[in-house]
Design an enzyme around this catalytic site. Structure first.
Site, PDB file in Angstrom:
ATOM      1  N   ALA A 296      35.360 -33.665 -37.488  1.00 37.50           N
ATOM      2  CA  ALA A 296      35.957 -34.993 -37.648  1.00 37.50           C
ATOM      3  C   ALA A 296      34.893 -36.071 -37.852  1.00 37.50           C
ATOM      4  CB  ALA A 296      36.797 -35.322 -36.424  1.00 37.50           C
TER       5      ALA A 296
ATOM      6  N   HIS B 256      35.092 -43.479 -35.457  1.00 32.10           N
ATOM      7  CA  HIS B 256      33.787 -43.168 -34.870  1.00 32.10           C
ATOM      8  C   HIS B 256      32.721 -43.912 -35.654  1.00 32.10           C
ATOM      9  CE1 HIS B 256      35.814 -39.834 -32.884  1.00 32.10           C
ATOM     10  NE2 HIS B 256      36.188 -39.360 -34.050  1.00 32.10           N
TER      11      HIS B 256
ATOM     12  N   ASN C  60      34.692 -33.966 -29.253  1.00 30.34           N
ATOM     13  CA  ASN C  60      33.806 -32.879 -29.702  1.00 30.34           C
ATOM     14  C   ASN C  60      32.782 -33.411 -30.684  1.00 30.34           C
ATOM     15  OD1 ASN C  60      34.801 -30.243 -28.544  1.00 30.34           O
ATOM     16  ND2 ASN C  60      36.700 -31.155 -29.278  1.00 30.34           N
TER      17      ASN C  60
HETATM   18  N1  LIG Z   1      34.647 -30.571 -33.768  1.00 29.91           N
HETATM   19  C1  LIG Z   1      35.508 -31.491 -34.172  1.00 29.91           C
HETATM   20  O1  LIG Z   1      35.170 -32.378 -34.950  1.00 29.91           O
HETATM   21  C2  LIG Z   1      36.914 -31.456 -33.685  1.00 29.91           C
HETATM   22  C3  LIG Z   1      37.300 -30.517 -32.767  1.00 29.91           C
HETATM   23  N2  LIG Z   1      38.582 -30.433 -32.343  1.00 29.91           N
HETATM   24  C4  LIG Z   1      38.898 -29.396 -31.353  1.00 29.91           C
HETATM   25  O2  LIG Z   1      39.416 -28.256 -32.023  1.00 29.91           O
HETATM   26  C5  LIG Z   1      40.301 -27.538 -31.139  1.00 29.91           C
HETATM   27  C6  LIG Z   1      41.633 -27.277 -31.854  1.00 29.91           C
HETATM   28  O3  LIG Z   1      42.229 -28.511 -32.215  1.00 29.91           O
HETATM   29  P1  LIG Z   1      43.760 -28.601 -32.682  1.00 29.91           P
HETATM   30  O4  LIG Z   1      44.045 -27.598 -33.724  1.00 29.91           O
HETATM   31  O5  LIG Z   1      44.040 -30.017 -32.961  1.00 29.91           O
HETATM   32  O6  LIG Z   1      44.484 -28.199 -31.311  1.00 29.91           O
HETATM   33  P2  LIG Z   1      46.021 -27.810 -31.080  1.00 29.91           P
HETATM   34  O7  LIG Z   1      46.307 -28.125 -29.659  1.00 29.91           O
HETATM   35  O8  LIG Z   1      46.885 -28.382 -32.138  1.00 29.91           O
HETATM   36  O9  LIG Z   1      46.009 -26.226 -31.278  1.00 29.91           O
HETATM   37  C7  LIG Z   1      45.400 -25.322 -30.382  1.00 29.91           C
HETATM   38  C8  LIG Z   1      46.162 -24.023 -30.477  1.00 29.91           C
HETATM   39  O10 LIG Z   1      45.523 -23.025 -29.672  1.00 29.91           O
HETATM   40  C9  LIG Z   1      46.556 -22.190 -29.154  1.00 29.91           C
HETATM   41  N3  LIG Z   1      46.108 -21.391 -28.026  1.00 29.91           N
HETATM   42  C10 LIG Z   1      46.263 -21.636 -26.696  1.00 29.91           C
HETATM   43  N4  LIG Z   1      45.792 -20.591 -25.981  1.00 29.91           N
HETATM   44  C11 LIG Z   1      45.340 -19.667 -26.870  1.00 29.91           C
HETATM   45  C12 LIG Z   1      44.778 -18.364 -26.734  1.00 29.91           C
HETATM   46  N5  LIG Z   1      44.570 -17.806 -25.543  1.00 29.91           N
HETATM   47  N6  LIG Z   1      44.428 -17.693 -27.861  1.00 29.91           N
HETATM   48  C13 LIG Z   1      44.619 -18.240 -29.081  1.00 29.91           C
HETATM   49  N7  LIG Z   1      45.178 -19.472 -29.258  1.00 29.91           N
HETATM   50  C14 LIG Z   1      45.521 -20.181 -28.164  1.00 29.91           C
HETATM   51  C15 LIG Z   1      47.677 -23.156 -28.797  1.00 29.91           C
HETATM   52  O11 LIG Z   1      48.905 -22.472 -28.732  1.00 29.91           O
HETATM   53  C16 LIG Z   1      47.612 -24.140 -29.963  1.00 29.91           C
HETATM   54  O12 LIG Z   1      48.502 -23.773 -30.987  1.00 29.91           O
HETATM   55  C17 LIG Z   1      40.448 -28.416 -29.887  1.00 29.91           C
HETATM   56  O13 LIG Z   1      39.574 -27.956 -28.868  1.00 29.91           O
HETATM   57  C18 LIG Z   1      39.986 -29.783 -30.366  1.00 29.91           C
HETATM   58  O14 LIG Z   1      39.471 -30.580 -29.342  1.00 29.91           O
HETATM   59  C19 LIG Z   1      39.553 -31.256 -32.848  1.00 29.91           C
HETATM   60  C20 LIG Z   1      39.208 -32.221 -33.752  1.00 29.91           C
HETATM   61  C21 LIG Z   1      37.860 -32.437 -34.206  1.00 29.91           C
HETATM   62  O1  LIG Z   2      38.292 -38.042 -34.427  1.00 25.60           O
HETATM   63  C1  LIG Z   2      38.986 -37.014 -34.364  1.00 25.60           C
HETATM   64  O2  LIG Z   2      39.893 -36.843 -35.185  1.00 25.60           O
HETATM   65  C2  LIG Z   2      38.769 -35.933 -33.364  1.00 25.60           C
HETATM   66  C3  LIG Z   2      37.725 -36.156 -32.398  1.00 25.60           C
HETATM   67  O3  LIG Z   2      37.293 -37.242 -32.121  1.00 25.60           O
HETATM   68  C4  LIG Z   2      37.159 -34.993 -31.729  1.00 25.60           C
HETATM   69  O4  LIG Z   2      37.863 -34.032 -31.422  1.00 25.60           O
HETATM   70  O5  LIG Z   2      35.964 -35.014 -31.515  1.00 25.60           O
END
Ligand SMILES: NC(=O)C1=CN([C@@H]2O[C@H](COP(=O)(O)OP(=O)(O)OC[C@H]3O[C@@H](n4cnc5c(N)ncnc54)[C@H](O)[C@@H]3O)[C@@H](O)[C@H]2O)C=CC1
Ligand SMILES: O=C([O-])CC(=O)C(=O)O
Length: 269
Positions: free
Chosen positions: A123, A221, A191
């Protein structure tokens, strides 16, 4: 050349977009090999409704089915996803990268077995320039995050401090500290700060202010980097996805990173 087999851990906002884009064949040299979900029946029903043929399996089965796993699941299960793949010398693309900060052993595991952890820009923006500047000397990295209160709801730090996001009516500074502390207190919200710290001067020297701002509709951000090679001022306003905490661009960043894996022309650091 045989296609690179991709597994997806977590079929949420990011995972669903990835599953659609990998399975529609628009990413040359990649195939969707396996998916792990928190709810197998729900995942199978969704895949059927989308016309995507892909087995839903246990995380432990990933190494025999895939060359690279994309972790887009709750941060709490990062070990279950990374350890089997890294022990098998495979690659893991990690979105919950804040969870990497207290787990240097995962990097050691990758090193010991010839695997790799890839943290995409996600992101954020500008990690190309920050990693380049880090080859010289970076003096400071400061980040400011401004999110609608709903995008911060549920963060352990806010619960601990008794800060109720439903009651925020004016822009409120809810946290000021290091990227390491932010990753611990806001594991599903910043993150990006962890990724920035890993690209630059580390989680203890990278600082972040987090604002809950009812006046914004996007996850905003901004970053200031002062280095001996350049001064960077970067900003991004992310349109939230179906998950208000996660910007739409995050899944697109993963797709762009996956496309680069086998590309004949690779742009950017
Ligand atoms: N690095 C970055 O820039 C960003 C990182 N993230 C992170 O990415 C991750 C995923 O984000 P989203 O898709 O928005 O989350 P989300 O909450 O929409 O999806 C997560 C999915 O993981 C599933 N899940 C739960 N337990 C599980 C298991 N044991 N095995 C497999 N799947 C399981 C859930 O059912 C859910 O569908 C989060 O940790 C979020 O904080 C999100 C946005 C930006
Ligand atoms: O900005 C976003 O969409 C998500 C975000 O900050 C993060 O997960 O680090």
């Amino acid at each position: 050349m045989s296609p690179t087999r991709i597994a997806i851990a977590g079929l949420g906002a990011i995972g669903k977009t990835l599953a659609r884009r990998i399975s529609d064949g628009t990413l040359p040299g990649l195939t969707l090999a396996a998916i792990a979900s928190g709810d197998r029946a729900k995942a199978e029903a969704w895949l059927k409704s989308e016309g995507i043929a892909c087995p839903v399996v246990d995380l432990a089965d990933f190494p025999k089915l895939a060359d690279l796993a994309v972790e887009c699941a709750p941060a709490s299960i990062i070990e279950e996803i990374c350890v089997p793949m890294l022990k098998a010398g495979k690659k893991v693309m990690v979105l919950s990268c804040g969870a990497l900060l207290p787990r240097p052993h995962l990097m050691e595991l990758a090193k010991a077995h010839g695997g790799q952890i890839i943290v995409p820009t996600g992101a954020l923006l500008g990690l190309d320039a920050v990693t380049a500047a880090a080859e010289g000397t970076i003096h400071s990295v400061k980040m400011t995050t401004r999110k609608p209160p709903v995008g911060l709801k549920g963060a352990p730090y806010l619960i601990e401090k008794g800060l109720d996001m439903d009651k925020v009516t004016t822009p409120t500074l809810v946290f000021s500290g290091t990227a390491r502390e932010a990753a611990k207190g806001f594991p599903a919200n910043v993150n990006v700060a962890a990724a920035l710290s890993l690209a630059g001067i580390g989680p203890d020297r990278t600082t972040i202010d987090i604002w809950a701002d009812p006046g914004v509709t996007r996850n905003c951000h901004s970053i200031e980097v002062d280095a001996d090679s350049a001064k960077l001022t970067l900003a991004i306003e992310n349109i939230p996805s179906e998950n208000p905490k996660t910007g739409r661009i995050t899944a697109l960043s993963v797709i762009a990173a996956l496309r680069k894996l086998n590309a004949p022309l690779r742009i950017g650091t």
